[in-house]
Motif scaffolding. Structure first.
Motif, PDB file in Angstrom:
ATOM      1  N   LEU A  59      19.539  31.841  75.594  1.00 61.39           N
ATOM      2  CA  LEU A  59      19.471  33.498  75.468  1.00 61.39           C
ATOM      3  C   LEU A  59      18.346  34.224  76.455  1.00 61.39           C
ATOM      4  N   GLY A  60      17.934  33.128  77.444  1.00 59.91           N
ATOM      5  CA  GLY A  60      16.981  33.731  78.181  1.00 59.91           C
ATOM      6  C   GLY A  60      15.571  34.127  77.807  1.00 59.91           C
ATOM      7  N   VAL A  61      15.296  33.463  76.496  1.00 54.12           N
ATOM      8  CA  VAL A  61      13.745  33.536  76.148  1.00 54.12           C
ATOM      9  C   VAL A  61      12.965  32.296  76.500  1.00 54.12           C
ATOM     10  N   SER A  62      12.092  32.792  77.101  1.00 57.31           N
ATOM     11  CA  SER A  62      11.055  31.514  77.651  1.00 57.31           C
ATOM     12  C   SER A  62      10.476  30.939  76.420  1.00 57.31           C
ATOM     13  N   GLN A  63       9.702  29.674  76.851  1.00 59.92           N
ATOM     14  CA  GLN A  63       8.981  29.135  75.889  1.00 59.92           C
ATOM     15  C   GLN A  63       7.793  29.830  75.231  1.00 59.92           C
ATOM     16  N   ALA A  64       7.205  30.473  75.882  1.00 60.57           N
ATOM     17  CA  ALA A  64       6.089  31.246  75.824  1.00 60.57           C
ATOM     18  C   ALA A  64       6.575  32.414  74.760  1.00 60.57           C
ATOM     19  N   GLN A  65       7.730  33.077  75.079  1.00 65.80           N
ATOM     20  CA  GLN A  65       8.176  34.141  74.122  1.00 65.80           C
ATOM     21  C   GLN A  65       8.558  33.416  72.672  1.00 65.80           C
ATOM     22  N   LEU A  66       9.144  32.562  72.705  1.00 69.75           N
ATOM     23  CA  LEU A  66       9.488  31.368  71.615  1.00 69.75           C
ATOM     24  C   LEU A  66       8.643  31.335  70.728  1.00 69.75           C
ATOM     25  N   GLY A  67       7.451  30.801  71.418  1.00 71.55           N
ATOM     26  CA  GLY A  67       5.984  30.911  70.586  1.00 71.55           C
ATOM     27  C   GLY A  67       5.766  31.918  70.009  1.00 71.55           C
ATOM     28  N   ARG A  68       5.686  33.024  70.525  1.00 71.04           N
ATOM     29  CA  ARG A  68       5.292  34.357  70.030  1.00 71.04           C
ATOM     30  C   ARG A  68       6.240  34.764  69.081  1.00 71.04           C
ATOM     31  N   LEU A  69       7.631  34.394  69.119  1.00 72.99           N
ATOM     32  CA  LEU A  69       8.577  34.622  67.910  1.00 72.99           C
ATOM     33  C   LEU A  69       8.365  34.040  66.659  1.00 72.99           C
ATOM     34  N   ILE A  70       8.033  32.636  67.063  1.00 71.88           N
ATOM     35  CA  ILE A  70       7.873  31.694  65.798  1.00 71.88           C
ATOM     36  C   ILE A  70       6.501  32.322  64.918  1.00 71.88           C
ATOM     37  N   VAL A  71       5.446  32.612  65.829  1.00 70.47           N
ATOM     38  CA  VAL A  71       4.330  33.379  65.076  1.00 70.47           C
ATOM     39  C   VAL A  71       4.420  34.571  64.302  1.00 70.47           C
ATOM     40  N   SER A  72       5.576  35.604  64.930  1.00 67.97           N
ATOM     41  CA  SER A  72       5.847  36.639  64.381  1.00 67.97           C
ATOM     42  C   SER A  72       6.635  36.427  63.099  1.00 67.97           C
ATOM     43  N   PHE A  73       7.550  35.333  63.195  1.00 68.99           N
ATOM     44  CA  PHE A  73       8.477  35.067  62.149  1.00 68.99           C
ATOM     45  C   PHE A  73       7.609  34.679  60.867  1.00 68.99           C
ATOM     46  N   ARG A  74       6.613  33.795  61.012  1.00 67.01           N
ATOM     47  CA  ARG A  74       5.582  33.206  60.042  1.00 67.01           C
ATOM     48  C   ARG A  74       4.833  34.489  59.442  1.00 67.01           C
ATOM     49  N   ARG A  75       4.609  35.409  60.216  1.00 68.24           N
ATOM     50  CA  ARG A  75       3.932  36.524  59.751  1.00 68.24           C
ATOM     51  C   ARG A  75       4.656  37.379  58.791  1.00 68.24           C
ATOM     52  N   HIS A  76       5.863  37.682  59.239  1.00 63.55           N
ATOM     53  CA  HIS A  76       6.856  38.757  58.681  1.00 63.55           C
ATOM     54  C   HIS A  76       7.794  38.146  58.005  1.00 63.55           C
ATOM     55  N   GLU A  77       8.023  36.598  57.474  1.00 67.19           N
ATOM     56  CA  GLU A  77       9.159  36.030  57.168  1.00 67.19           C
ATOM     57  C   GLU A  77       9.913  36.958  55.878  1.00 67.19           C
ATOM     58  N   LYS A  78       9.318  37.374  54.917  1.00 70.90           N
ATOM     59  CA  LYS A  78       9.852  38.012  53.770  1.00 70.90           C
ATOM     60  C   LYS A  78      10.444  39.501  54.278  1.00 70.90           C
ATOM     61  N   ALA A  79       9.951  39.977  55.200  1.00 72.95           N
ATOM     62  CA  ALA A  79      10.769  41.405  55.852  1.00 72.95           C
ATOM     63  C   ALA A  79      11.780  41.013  56.499  1.00 72.95           C
ATOM     64  N   LEU A  80      11.609  39.879  57.212  1.00 72.75           N
ATOM     65  CA  LEU A  80      12.683  39.628  58.261  1.00 72.75           C
ATOM     66  C   LEU A  80      13.975  39.194  57.418  1.00 72.75           C
ATOM     67  N   ALA A  81      13.667  38.191  56.344  1.00 73.81           N
ATOM     68  CA  ALA A  81      14.667  37.768  55.500  1.00 73.81           C
ATOM     69  C   ALA A  81      15.577  38.851  54.825  1.00 73.81           C
ATOM     70  N   PHE A  82      14.880  40.003  54.177  1.00 71.43           N
ATOM     71  CA  PHE A  82      15.232  40.890  53.549  1.00 71.43           C
ATOM     72  C   PHE A  82      16.103  41.899  54.472  1.00 71.43           C
ATOM     73  N   ALA A  83      15.440  42.215  55.787  1.00 78.10           N
ATOM     74  CA  ALA A  83      16.246  43.135  56.794  1.00 78.10           C
ATOM     75  C   ALA A  83      17.382  42.645  57.243  1.00 78.10           C
ATOM     76  N   SER A  84      17.329  41.098  57.778  1.00 76.34           N
ATOM     77  CA  SER A  84      18.497  40.225  58.153  1.00 76.34           C
ATOM     78  C   SER A  84      19.823  40.479  57.294  1.00 76.34           C
ATOM     79  N   GLN A  85      19.596  40.668  55.931  1.00 75.95           N
ATOM     80  CA  GLN A  85      20.793  40.963  55.218  1.00 75.95           C
ATOM     81  C   GLN A  85      21.291  41.987  55.370  1.00 75.95           C
ATOM     82  N   LEU A  86      20.933  43.037  56.033  1.00 74.45           N
ATOM     83  CA  LEU A  86      21.257  44.528  56.172  1.00 74.45           C
ATOM     84  C   LEU A  86      22.174  44.758  57.474  1.00 74.45           C
ATOM     85  N   ILE A  87      22.021  43.783  58.376  1.00 70.29           N
ATOM     86  CA  ILE A  87      22.689  43.923  59.883  1.00 70.29           C
ATOM     87  C   ILE A  87      23.971  42.893  59.624  1.00 70.29           C
TER      88      ILE A  87
END
Length: 176
Positions: A37-65
């Motif tokens: 997808l063109g995401v660098s390893q650095a960006q992937l690290g930031r995405l993983i950290v962000s996912f951990r911080r917001h996993e409940k909101a992301l699990a909820f919101a992802s069901q609406l798309i």
């Protein structure tokens, strides 16, 4: 309620598949997908950290798309989301999505007696998917334009990227 139960069962199945891969394979899948997808390893690290911080909101919101709701549970499993958080957020997200979709079909049928409620719901989902496609293409264009415009050689960016790579390595060693 049966639509919600069926959707939840599907989500839990995909979550389980993501978990079943194991930590090493999960990280390998994430890295390959990110590279595709063109995401660098650095960006992937930031995405993983962000996912951990917001996993409940992301699990909820992802069901609406519509398109995201199909793959989000597997990604949550790959990223080892907390099962309880994932379950609760997914229940509410699935229930809201199904209620909205069924409600739109019902309202369409009330407006025009000859209208098939399912056909109205399918049209709404189609319109949402087209909107998602346009938004994704616009976002991808903006990202490509920024990358070509930035030059990417600033010292600050290099430091941030190095930090994100360290985060990714830490995630791969003990968090995933």
């Amino acid at each position: 309620w049966s639509s919600t139960a069926g959707s939840l069962l599907g989500c839990l199945s995909f979550y389980g598949l993501g978990l079943a891969l194991g930590e090493v394979r999960s990280l390998a899948v994430l890295k390959r997908t990110a590279r595709f997808l063109g995401v660098s390893q650095a960006q992937l690290g930031r995405l993983i950290v962000s996912f951990r911080r917001h996993e409940k909101a992301l699990a909820f919101a992802s069901q609406l798309i519509p398109s995201v709701r199909l793959i989000a549970p597997a990604i949550a499993g790959l990223l080892r989301a907390q099962p309880r958080n994932f379950l609760v957020a997914t229940i509410f997200g699935v229930a809201l999505w199904n209620s909205l979709l069924i409600g739109v079909g019902y309202a369409g049928a009330l407006i025009d007696d000859s209208t098939n409620a399912s056909a109205v719901a399918v049209k709404v989902v189609f319109i949402l998917l087209v909107g998602e496609g346009v938004a994704a293409a616009a976002w991808r264009g903006i990202v490509i334009r920024r990358r070509s415009h930035d030059g990417r050689s600033s010292k600050r960016k290099t430091e941030v990227q190095a930090k994100a790579v360290r985060i990714t390595e830490r995630c791969s060693s003990h968090v995933l």
